[in-house]
Design an enzyme around this catalytic site. Sequence first.
Site, PDB file in Angstrom:
ATOM      1  N   ASP A  30       2.378 -18.330 -55.921  1.00  0.00           N
ATOM      2  CA  ASP A  30       3.565 -18.763 -56.656  1.00  0.00           C
ATOM      3  C   ASP A  30       3.104 -19.233 -58.029  1.00  0.00           C
ATOM      4  OD1 ASP A  30       5.620 -20.714 -57.677  1.00  0.00           O
ATOM      5  OD2 ASP A  30       6.612 -20.108 -55.820  1.00  0.00           O
ATOM      6  N   ILE A  31       3.805 -18.793 -59.053  1.00  0.00           N
ATOM      7  CA  ILE A  31       3.436 -19.140 -60.427  1.00  0.00           C
ATOM      8  C   ILE A  31       3.440 -20.654 -60.651  1.00  0.00           C
ATOM      9  CG2 ILE A  31       5.771 -18.917 -61.365  1.00  0.00           C
ATOM     10  CD1 ILE A  31       4.493 -17.669 -63.862  1.00  0.00           C
ATOM     11  N   ASN A  86      14.363 -20.676 -47.735  1.00  0.00           N
ATOM     12  CA  ASN A  86      15.729 -21.090 -48.068  1.00  0.00           C
ATOM     13  C   ASN A  86      16.681 -19.894 -48.025  1.00  0.00           C
ATOM     14  OD1 ASN A  86      14.647 -23.663 -48.685  1.00  0.00           O
ATOM     15  ND2 ASN A  86      14.193 -22.992 -50.755  1.00  0.00           N
ATOM     16  N   GLN A  93      18.075 -21.653 -52.516  1.00  0.00           N
ATOM     17  CA  GLN A  93      17.473 -20.346 -52.752  1.00  0.00           C
ATOM     18  C   GLN A  93      17.768 -19.957 -54.196  1.00  0.00           C
ATOM     19  OE1 GLN A  93      18.897 -17.130 -50.251  1.00  0.00           O
ATOM     20  NE2 GLN A  93      17.279 -15.753 -50.940  1.00  0.00           N
ATOM     21  N   HIS A  99      12.098 -14.641 -48.958  1.00  0.00           N
ATOM     22  CA  HIS A  99      10.717 -15.042 -49.217  1.00  0.00           C
ATOM     23  C   HIS A  99      10.391 -16.346 -48.507  1.00  0.00           C
ATOM     24  CE1 HIS A  99      13.078 -16.982 -52.410  1.00  0.00           C
ATOM     25  NE2 HIS A  99      12.106 -17.871 -52.532  1.00  0.00           N
ATOM     26  N   PHE A 100       9.120 -16.521 -48.253  1.00  0.00           N
ATOM     27  CA  PHE A 100       8.592 -17.695 -47.567  1.00  0.00           C
ATOM     28  C   PHE A 100       7.576 -18.370 -48.483  1.00  0.00           C
ATOM     29  CE2 PHE A 100      10.183 -14.860 -44.433  1.00  0.00           C
ATOM     30  CZ  PHE A 100      10.596 -15.625 -43.361  1.00  0.00           C
ATOM     31  N   HIS A 101       7.726 -19.683 -48.654  1.00  0.00           N
ATOM     32  CA  HIS A 101       6.759 -20.479 -49.410  1.00  0.00           C
ATOM     33  C   HIS A 101       5.738 -21.047 -48.434  1.00  0.00           C
ATOM     34  CE1 HIS A 101       8.946 -21.052 -53.299  1.00  0.00           C
ATOM     35  NE2 HIS A 101       9.998 -20.784 -52.538  1.00  0.00           N
TER      36      HIS A 101
END
Length: 142
Positions: A30-31, A86, A93, A99-101
């Site tokens: 993740d950026i 989310n 979201q 997507h999954f963090h």
Amino acid sequence: MPETIFSKIIEGEIPSHKVYEDDYVYAFLDISQVTKGHTLLVPKKASANIFETDAETMKHIGVAIPKIANAIKDAFNPNGLNIIQNNGEFADQSVFHLHFHFLPRYENDVDGFGYKWVTHEDTIDDDQKAELAKQISAQIEG
């Protein structure tokens, strides 16, 4: 489904720091790097949220989740790990591509109110992100 920033990353139109990829999923740093090693996992078959995702895609996500989680654990030895997903604007979201963090948690990233959500995209440069991604991907077995 409309094109998203994640579909552009998967297609290579936007650069990313890849951690893992197979025929079905793509994982990358993740950026924002909320914590060291903050990684995203996205399916290559786009759907807006979990409610719209087919069972076959979820099977492939289910295979990838422990690979990514264990690679982060082996690379950085965090004190814990949150996996956050989310669904919908009301649930925070912001990109409407499932997507999954993966948020590694370290003893020093908490305050009196719980976990901090502070982004570090301006303080961690691309070379540092590339090194973090390399450390995680090195832990993933084929």
